[in-house]
Scaffold this motif. Structure first.
Motif, mmCIF file in Angstrom:
data_model
loop_
_atom_site.group_PDB
_atom_site.id
_atom_site.type_symbol
_atom_site.label_atom_id
_atom_site.label_comp_id
_atom_site.label_asym_id
_atom_site.label_seq_id
_atom_site.Cartn_x
_atom_site.Cartn_y
_atom_site.Cartn_z
ATOM 1 N N THR A 200 0.806 -1.223 0.000
ATOM 2 C CA THR A 200 0.000 0.000 0.000
ATOM 3 C C THR A 200 0.836 1.269 0.000
ATOM 4 O OG1 THR A 200 -0.164 -0.115 2.414
ATOM 5 C CG2 THR A 200 -1.952 -1.100 1.120
ATOM 6 N N GLY A 201 2.128 1.157 -0.197
ATOM 7 C CA GLY A 201 2.955 2.355 -0.299
ATOM 8 C C GLY A 201 2.693 3.084 -1.609
ATOM 9 N N PRO A 202 3.290 4.245 -1.778
ATOM 10 C CA PRO A 202 3.077 5.003 -3.015
ATOM 11 C C PRO A 202 3.628 4.261 -4.227
ATOM 12 C CG PRO A 202 4.868 5.953 -1.722
ATOM 13 C CD PRO A 202 4.228 4.927 -0.849
ATOM 14 N N HIS A 203 3.014 4.522 -5.395
ATOM 15 C CA HIS A 203 3.517 3.946 -6.633
ATOM 16 C C HIS A 203 4.953 4.407 -6.871
ATOM 17 C CE1 HIS A 203 -0.753 3.450 -8.546
ATOM 18 N NE2 HIS A 203 -0.559 2.699 -7.494
ATOM 19 N N SER A 204 5.733 3.536 -7.463
ATOM 20 C CA SER A 204 7.044 3.915 -7.972
ATOM 21 C C SER A 204 7.019 3.632 -9.467
ATOM 22 C CB SER A 204 8.135 3.091 -7.282
ATOM 23 O OG SER A 204 8.134 1.757 -7.762
ATOM 24 N N PRO A 205 8.045 4.068 -10.209
ATOM 25 C CA PRO A 205 8.014 3.842 -11.660
ATOM 26 C C PRO A 205 7.884 2.375 -12.052
ATOM 27 C CG PRO A 205 9.663 5.477 -11.110
ATOM 28 C CD PRO A 205 9.177 4.917 -9.806
ATOM 29 N N HIS A 206 8.298 1.468 -11.170
ATOM 30 C CA HIS A 206 8.274 0.050 -11.531
ATOM 31 C C HIS A 206 7.400 -0.788 -10.609
ATOM 32 C CE1 HIS A 206 11.992 1.471 -13.541
ATOM 33 N NE2 HIS A 206 11.573 0.651 -14.480
ATOM 34 N N ARG A 207 6.617 -0.164 -9.741
ATOM 35 C CA ARG A 207 5.741 -0.898 -8.835
ATOM 36 C C ARG A 207 4.376 -0.213 -8.826
ATOM 37 N NH1 ARG A 207 9.302 -3.231 -9.992
ATOM 38 N NH2 ARG A 207 11.087 -4.029 -8.844
ATOM 39 N N ILE A 208 3.407 -0.835 -9.481
ATOM 40 C CA ILE A 208 2.074 -0.253 -9.611
ATOM 41 C C ILE A 208 1.095 -1.142 -8.846
ATOM 42 C CG2 ILE A 208 0.337 0.635 -11.192
ATOM 43 C CD1 ILE A 208 3.106 1.939 -11.502
ATOM 44 N N ASN A 209 0.890 -0.844 -7.568
ATOM 45 C CA ASN A 209 -0.006 -1.608 -6.715
ATOM 46 C C ASN A 209 -1.333 -0.860 -6.572
ATOM 47 O OD1 ASN A 209 1.882 -3.656 -6.111
ATOM 48 N ND2 ASN A 209 2.798 -2.398 -4.505
ATOM 49 N N VAL A 210 -2.432 -1.591 -6.786
ATOM 50 C CA VAL A 210 -3.749 -0.971 -6.670
ATOM 51 C C VAL A 210 -4.572 -1.770 -5.662
ATOM 52 C CG1 VAL A 210 -5.746 -0.064 -7.890
ATOM 53 C CG2 VAL A 210 -3.575 -0.350 -9.113
ATOM 54 N N PRO A 211 -4.600 -1.358 -4.388
ATOM 55 C CA PRO A 211 -5.424 -2.062 -3.393
ATOM 56 C C PRO A 211 -6.908 -1.880 -3.691
ATOM 57 C CG PRO A 211 -3.790 -0.596 -2.370
ATOM 58 C CD PRO A 211 -3.841 -0.238 -3.815
ATOM 59 N N LEU A 212 -7.672 -2.930 -3.465
ATOM 60 C CA LEU A 212 -9.123 -2.892 -3.648
ATOM 61 C C LEU A 212 -9.813 -3.196 -2.323
ATOM 62 C CD1 LEU A 212 -9.376 -4.972 -6.959
ATOM 63 C CD2 LEU A 212 -9.401 -2.470 -6.733
#
Length: 311
Positions: A200-212
């Motif tokens: 749940t940390g902020p997006h980085s250029p290579h890590r796109i996490n979208v919690p639902l």
């Protein structure tokens, strides 16, 4: 060119008891649906090979790999389960199954890179995306998909590889393994708050996490993919796409608490195929992760594989 389907009988022998949700019946549920649908006869069915120690060491520490072998040796003598955490244990055939599960992904990568298949689905267990460099976790012994990604990077020399994970649980092990690897883009959706309480940390250029949130349906999932995954994938232009294909976000999976349907898995698969066709010569390797409601698992995996095979 048919989709290659990889599995191995050893993956059925891993059994942690009747009340454990990660059961051999999961693989049967998928195969039964493929056979009943007529899709199995259109796939290139391959028996997987086992992984090598050297291939495991590209993503796992010596201590973890050797520790698993040592504990398995003890387990063979005691014939009792060796508990690794609250959810994860070594049974009499667990290590053998884990080695074939990881080996299947390496074999899939090699076949796709050789042009012997456009894409692949690995129907294997135990799953892998919670296993990190140093330890097993969350039903996972080795990180099967990560071993395949390492094969693509180190053996085949790819410069940009995308990992897409739509399991109901965040793929924390995969993310940790490739945290400092700019050649790997990871896009994921998952329920939060939920095990493993990460991502749940902020997006980085290579890590796109979208919690639902709990109860999120296909519309919410599709919006997350369209708004966050697609721009990142298009900008990154991957040369191969790996899918952590967990089907426990299905609305019938009571362990998951999300509300996806088979059509959502087919939709995201077709979208990823379009991206792969644009930048990766169509190359996709998909690996089974979660999914514990057997009927929903079989139907969802069948929809996913049907889309992969463009049947």
């Amino acid at each position: 060119m048919p989709t290659v389907y990889l599995t191995h009988p050893a993956c059925l022998k891993h059994d942690l008891g009747g009340d454990h949700p990660e059961t051999p019946a999961r693989l049967h549920a998928i195969e039964d649906q493929l056979i009943a649908s007529g899709l199995m006869q259109l796939l290139d069915y391959q028996q997987a090979r086992s992984v090598t120690r050297e291939e495991l060491l590209l993503v796992h520490s010596v201590e973890h790999v050797d520790g698993m072998y040592a504990m398995a040796s003890v387990q063979q003598q005691t014939r009792t389960l060796v508990q690794l955490d609250d959810d994860t244990a070594l049974g009499p055939h667990t290590l053998e199954a884990a080695c074939f599960a990881a080996g299947a992904v390496v074999q899939a990568v090699d076949m796709v890179m050789a042009g012997e298949a456009l894409n692949a689905f690995c129907n294997v267990r135990p799953p892998g995306h919670h296993a990190n460099r140093h330890q097993a976790a969350g039903f996972c012994i080795f990180n099967n998909l990560a071993v395949g990604v390492a094969r693509a990077l180190h053996h085949h020399g790819l410069r940009r590889v995308a990992v897409v994970d739509f399991d109901v649980h965040h793929g924390d092990g995969t993310e940790a393994i490739f945290h400092d690897e700019p050649r790997v883009l990871m896009c994921s959706t998952f329920r939060h708050p939920f095990y493993p309480y990460s991502g749940t940390g902020p997006h980085s250029p290579h890590r796109i996490n979208v919690p639902l949130p709990a109860g999120a349906d296909g519309d919410r999932f599709r919006a997350a993919v369209t708004e966050f995954w697609l721009p990142a994938l298009q900008a990154f232009a991957p040369e191969m796409i790996f899918i952590s294909a967990g089907f426990d976000a299905h609305r019938e999976d009571e362990m998951g608490g999300l509300a996806l349907r088979e059509a959502d898995y087919a939709w995201v698969t077709r979208l990823l195929m379009q991206q792969a066709e644009a930048t990766a010569a169509g190359r996709i390797v998909s690996v089974l992760e979660g999914g514990y409601a057997l009927s929903a698992l079989g139907r969802s995996a069948c929809a996913h594989i049907r889309a992969l095979s463009a049947e």
